[in-house]
Design an enzyme around this catalytic site. Sequence first.
Site: not given
Length: 360
Positions: A311-312, A315, A326
């Site tokens: 997920h990170e 980004h 998000d």
Amino acid sequence: MKFIAPAALLAVLQAASASPVDIRTSTTGLQVTLSQVDNTRIKAVVQNTGSQEVTFMHLNFFKDASPVKKVSLFRDSMLHPILSSCNDEVKFEGIKYRVQSSNLSDKVLTSLAPGASFEDEFDIATTADLSSGGPITIRSQGTVPLVKDRSIKGRIPYTSNELTIEVDGAEASKIGTVGSKVKRTELSGCSGDRGAALETALQNAVSLANKAASAASEGGEAFTTFFKDDSSSTRETVAARLKAVAEEAGSTSGGSTTYYCTDTLGYCEQNVLAYTLPSQDLIANCDIYYSELPALADTCYDQDQATTTLHEFTHAPGVYSPGTDDLGYGYDAATALDTDDALNNADSYALYANAINLGC
């Protein structure tokens, strides 16, 4: 990608100082009224315009004390022709993070009765470079996680008025963005239990991202569940980002990101698992990343260390540009997004990777 121990970071300021619920109707939601307090300082009044009380998580929303994206900023090229094209969005330079989807603390929850409201003041110069000054148009819209029984169970839409202000660039530059205030000295790598846990998470992230990239290239039911469109262009976009994540996670001595084992910048609020500072391609884990998450989930759509790391990585623009936002936390919110928003939503990739790994 380099990963760093907490003692290796000197972070200092520079001298400048049950059933999913989806409330998505035109008559129900949150109305945000924006006004200027002083130069780049903005006040938001958030009101429940619906007919029922709502409880939502205010992390990554108004009332969050961290430098998160609360509003979008735009320049008009007719007024600022050298700096931007027509109505260009000003680059966001704050943080983005993954939050727990359950066991949420009262500290991160807000309840509003019908007609009730709260106020939040924040400085937009902490999350955007406004040193050039001039007119800036501000607006905000999206969804905020709806909470029931301390778990995310859906989303509530919000929208704001459009506010145009004249920014004093010299004053804005005194505030400075989060990234401009960070100095980093890299001395050594992560070690001990947390270093070992992160190494395992990175290895698992490589495996999950590669599997998901291969599956995305073929499309299928799981793909359309999260990304809605099974066209070749959509499949190629998803596969390319996931391949980039796998490559970055597999490079522990190079790459584009710097990964810290602990909260180097002080933004690990309660229920925050990890965060990214995209402007620096910096990722940091929070304490509950280790204490609350398994290395790999064995249940569909549950959170774990590997998908949180994945997920990170989405980004970080250094991994694949542009980095994601998000726009929907958790399965219910992520699968309600349209294709464009899903492609720009970090949790869509994390949940899809989990689904492919477990055959959901």
